[in-house]
Motif scaffolding. Structure first.
Motif, PDB file in Angstrom:
ATOM      1  N   LYS A 556     -26.797  17.319  33.274  1.00 25.22           N
ATOM      2  CA  LYS A 556     -27.093  18.312  32.217  1.00 25.22           C
ATOM      3  C   LYS A 556     -27.301  17.539  30.875  1.00 25.22           C
ATOM      4  O   LYS A 556     -27.901  17.946  30.085  1.00 25.22           O
ATOM      5  CB  LYS A 556     -25.550  19.162  32.299  1.00 25.22           C
ATOM      6  N   GLU A 574     -12.998  20.799  28.130  1.00 20.44           N
ATOM      7  CA  GLU A 574     -13.787  22.023  27.610  1.00 20.44           C
ATOM      8  C   GLU A 574     -15.273  21.680  27.944  1.00 20.44           C
ATOM      9  O   GLU A 574     -16.152  22.535  28.354  1.00 20.44           O
ATOM     10  CB  GLU A 574     -13.709  22.122  26.069  1.00 20.44           C
ATOM     11  N   GLU A 575     -15.611  20.453  27.600  1.00 18.68           N
ATOM     12  CA  GLU A 575     -17.197  20.104  28.043  1.00 18.68           C
ATOM     13  C   GLU A 575     -17.248  20.088  29.524  1.00 18.68           C
ATOM     14  O   GLU A 575     -18.285  20.469  29.955  1.00 18.68           O
ATOM     15  CB  GLU A 575     -17.262  18.368  27.515  1.00 18.68           C
ATOM     16  N   GLN A 577     -15.906  22.111  31.537  1.00 18.13           N
ATOM     17  CA  GLN A 577     -16.164  23.528  31.913  1.00 18.13           C
ATOM     18  C   GLN A 577     -17.397  24.256  31.582  1.00 18.13           C
ATOM     19  O   GLN A 577     -17.989  25.060  32.051  1.00 18.13           O
ATOM     20  CB  GLN A 577     -14.946  24.599  31.513  1.00 18.13           C
ATOM     21  N   LYS A 578     -18.069  23.645  30.153  1.00 16.78           N
ATOM     22  CA  LYS A 578     -19.248  24.311  29.944  1.00 16.78           C
ATOM     23  C   LYS A 578     -20.248  23.539  30.873  1.00 16.78           C
ATOM     24  O   LYS A 578     -21.427  24.396  31.043  1.00 16.78           O
ATOM     25  CB  LYS A 578     -19.363  23.225  28.385  1.00 16.78           C
ATOM     26  N   HIS A 579     -20.221  22.296  31.328  1.00 15.78           N
ATOM     27  CA  HIS A 579     -21.093  22.084  32.270  1.00 15.78           C
ATOM     28  C   HIS A 579     -21.195  22.506  33.610  1.00 15.78           C
ATOM     29  O   HIS A 579     -22.062  22.859  34.359  1.00 15.78           O
ATOM     30  CB  HIS A 579     -21.325  20.448  32.222  1.00 15.78           C
ATOM     31  N   LYS A 582     -16.586  27.696  35.424  1.00 18.27           N
ATOM     32  CA  LYS A 582     -15.088  27.952  35.313  1.00 18.27           C
ATOM     33  C   LYS A 582     -14.482  27.054  36.906  1.00 18.27           C
ATOM     34  O   LYS A 582     -15.280  27.186  37.827  1.00 18.27           O
ATOM     35  CB  LYS A 582     -14.784  29.419  35.512  1.00 18.27           C
TER      36      LYS A 582
END
Length: 782
Positions: A556, A574-575, A577-579, A582
């Protein structure tokens, strides 16, 4: 010939090594000396003030008492740094100081005295820039990243070391060249520019390009009956053999084939067979002739006496293992012991190692590290699904398209008679009406039989006795029993969360950054992010899935970099989960509060431990006990035993015995996966007692153990994996059979510190800990 310009001259004790060429400025590994003259020379030098001696290398491996004509004229001046006397030999370490030219030898005493002169390299050409030449070397190795990784060459650290050009050449040659002839060619060359050319030529060569496995042709004294090796020398150095050229050479006539017999060594039985087949070529049909040529091609290109030189220095072994693998202390210790025995017992061939454990725990990479540490070639053969004995032993030449089996094919690929041979997935061998491959392996792994292994295609005894076989498997009990008995089983257990974090930081992330072309970016994973990936996106005992998730994040980031998207190179939860999306909850969570009849057991599936909720309920009926869920027979019987025990000792647990006459009991395992075994006996017993006494069960307590009709708790398997599963679920106390206390010695202290481990002998002890006191309802007062 070496330069003999004016320099200091020495008369010092001489030690002569077999196949060992040392370079100045490079500390030697342990050298074992056993010849009386060499031992006396070492003792004399060790008793002197400066501890200096001369080290030379003999040309022919098998000469026992070499003289001036038997050694190379260029050697090194060295200082003894370690001397350790042993029962049958002496072990030393040397610090090579300078290159010397050996003028003459005095062999009149108990050891040889060498008259030697220190020699210097020729001055550089005025137009040559040493820094430019150093940068050319660095550029070459930058293009050979696989080579530098395998040999543990840290180019950045090397640049920072500020070596001069000569020191750098010697360092790289010492790291990359394994052949005596190649190392001597570099040492004997006077010109630094030509020395670089020689080094790079060897590394670009097809054979020497795999520097770990560079082949040393060990020349033996044999009767020269046409099959021996003709030694050709030039300027005191043997010519490089033409093995790499022969590899692609096609033979068209019997004369060409017979001519090849004079270029290298072949065992007598192979010489006889080659001559016999070569004579047939002119008398057969073209189709048969092509089959003979193909057969002879196999015979001509198999290794017969090409060996790599073993590096059995224990410190080097430890260093390589620690660099390549985090944790695995017990397997590493056993590997070092294996190396020590191999070094002391030179002909020890009895031990075949088998690494078994969950996927992704480092079984195959451990074998790779052993090959790197020993300086041997590595070949691998995957045996998963092999159900035909001929795939190991080869096919008879009478069949069209016949080929040798996996063993002989891999030996040709290795190019040496002493590779590290990894037999992968021996627990997944098949069996069919075409034979039993595991039976063929019994011969291959037996040192008493594999000296004359016969492949059906080759049809001649081939010596496998110098091969180090290492097997790998996932499941111990799936390995056929006779095969298991031939190997020393070494278990690689699953990793703890802390170990996975360390492995990710030290290995997975750096390797991923390099392989994804992101080395120039300051990418960092926070500790919380790694734990978030481990807990939310993986379900494994090893680190294979963890590596896949980290690689997914790098992919990514690669897209973002090329798309000019502003990227955050500090990877937080947080990063992640972004990539990755969930997270999924792969593991079972403990109950948040105490509940009557809900007990926490522990299971192991695929070498991964996890807690297992067991629900027990009662209802009006006829005293029937039902154990439900996706269960096998043994687990159902264990539930019936638990109920029988509670019924037999009902009064002791405060239960009215009559309740069993009109009450049915249902023990249920909610998860859909198949379950079997008897280790849930204790948990089921506690659940039944709980529901019949209306006492809640502490959700912070998990338990495992087989229960008997009398309430005794018996030993179980997989304790380590079960403890890891409890720690992952946040369990505070684990009850386990007292008979398993001996297993605690194999569990790391850091694991034992994270949870309270309580051994129990009987159900009474489990009741006292797991069941909470029953609350007494207060009577209302007027």
């Amino acid at each position: 010939m070496a330069n003999k310009n004016t320099a200091k001259r020495y008369e010092l004790p001489l030690i002569i090594t077999r196949n060992q060429v040392y370079f100045p400025f490079n500390q030697s590994d342990d050298l074992d000396a056993g010849r009386p003259a060499t031992v006396e020379a070492i003792k004399y030098a060790n008793n002197s003030d400066d501890k200096l001696l001369i080290v030379a290398t003999q040309k022919v491996f098998t000469v026992n008492n070499p003289s001036m004509n038997d050694i190379y004229e260029v050697g090194v001046l060295a200082r003894l740094t370690k001397v350790r006397e042993r029962p049958h030999h002496i072990t030393v370490q040397l610090e090579p100081l300078a290159r010397v030219f050996i003028n003459e030898l005095d062999e009149s005493g108990p050891f040889i005295i060498a008259d030697a002169t220190v020699t210097f390299h020729e001055p550089l050409d005025p137009d040559a820039n040493p820094e430019r030449l150093k940068n050319a070397l660095f550029d070459f190795f930058n293009d050979k990243l696989e080579l530098t990784r395998r040999l543990h060459i840290d180019l950045d650290a090397l640049k920072a070391a500020d070596m001069n050009l000569e020191e750098l050449i010697y360092f790289l040659a010492n790291k990359t060249l394994n052949s005596t002839e190649q190392r001597m060619a570099v040492l004997a060359e006077n010109s630094l520019e030509r020395r670089i050319d020689i080094l790079l030529k060897f590394l670009e060569d097809d054979v020497a390009n795999d520097a770990v496995g560079a082949i040393t042709q060990i020349v033996r004294n044999r009767p020269q009956s046409g099959e021996g090796l003709d030694e050709v020398e030039r300027d005191g150095l043997p010519l490089e053999d033409d093995e790499d050229e022969d590899e692609d050479e096609e033979f068209d006539t019997g004369e060409e084939i017979l001519a090849q017999l004079k270029k290298r060594y072949f065992p007598k039985n192979f010489v006889t067979r080659i001559k016999k087949e070569a004579k047939k070529m002119g008398r057969v049909e073209p189709s048969e002739r092509s089959r003979i040529i193909e057969y002879l091609d196999w015979l001509m290109k198999l290794p017969y006496d090409q060996e790599t030189i073993d590096n059995l220095d224990l410190e080097n072994v430890r260093k390589v293992l620690d660099k390549d693998h985090f944790g695995l202390e017990e397997p590493k210790k056993r590997i070092v012991e294996f190396m020590a025995v191999k070094r002391l017992a030179k002909e020890n061939r009895a031990t075949v190692l088998c690494f078994y454990g969950p996927p992704g725990t480092g079984k195959t990479s451990l074998a790779t590290s052993i090959a790197t540490a020993m300086g041997r070639k590595l070949v691998k053969a995957s045996l998963g699904g092999v159900d035909d004995e001929s795939k190991l032993r080869g096919f008879l030449r009478t069949y069209v398209g016949a080929q040798p089996g996996i063993i002989i094919s891999s030996m040709r690929k290795a190019g040496t008679i002493n590779p590290i041979f990894v037999l992968d997935e021996v627990d997944k061998l098949g069996k069919s009406n075409r034979g039993d491959p595991s039976s063929a392996l019994l011969e291959i792994l037996d040192p008493e039989q594999n000296k004359g292994f016969i492949d059906h295609y080759i049809d001649e005894p081939y010596d496998l006795s110098k091969v180090v076989f290492i097997a790998t498997a996932n499941y111990y009990w799936d390995i056929p029993r006779p095969l298991r008995d031939r190997m020393e089983m070494i278990e690689l257990k699953g990793y703890t969360e802390e170990e996975k974090v360390q492995i990710a930081e030290k290995h997975l992330i750096p390797n991923g950054i390099e392989s994804h072309g992101l080395k120039g970016y300051d990418i960092k994973f926070t500790d919380e992010a790694l734990r978030f990936i481990i807990g939310g996106y993986t379900w494994e005992a090893g680190v294979r899935m963890l590596n896949q998730k980290i690689s997914a994040i790098f992919r990514k980031l690669s897209v973002e970099v090329l798309s000019d998207v502003e990227s955050n190179f500090t990877i937080t939860p947080e990063e992640v989960q972004k990539h990755l999306g969930k997270p999924r909850n792969f593991f079972t969570k403990k109950e948040p509060e105490p509940i009557v009849g809900v007990v926490t057991g522990i299971s192991v599936a695929g070498n991964i431990g996890d807690i297992m909720k067991i629900e027990v309920t009662t209802f009006k009926g006829k005293g029937v006990v039902n154990v439900t869920g996706n269960l096998e027979k043994m687990l159902k019987e264990s539930g019936e035993i638990a109920a029988s025990h509670v019924r037999s000792y009902a009064e002791k647990y405060g239960i009215n015995p009559d309740v069993f006459l009109d009450t049915d009991i249902n023990v249920h395992f909610p998860q859909a996966s198949t379950k079997d075994g008897n280790s849930a006996g204790v948990a089921m017993t506690i659940g039944i007692i709980s529901v019949l006494t209306d006492r809640k069960i502490n959700p912070n307590v998990a338990m495992t153990g087989e229960v008997t009709l009398t309430g005794r708790v018996l030993a179980i398997g997989g304790l380590y994996e079960k403890i890891l599963g409890c720690i992952r679920a946040g369990i505070e106390t684990v009850l386990f059979p007292e008979e398993n206390v001996v297993d605690l010695d194999e569990i790391p202290q850091e694991v034992k510190d994270k949870v309270k481990l309580v051994p129990i002998k009987n159900i009474d002890e489990a009741v006292a800990i797991a069941l909470l006191p029953k609350k007494v309802k207060k009577k209302a007062t007027a």
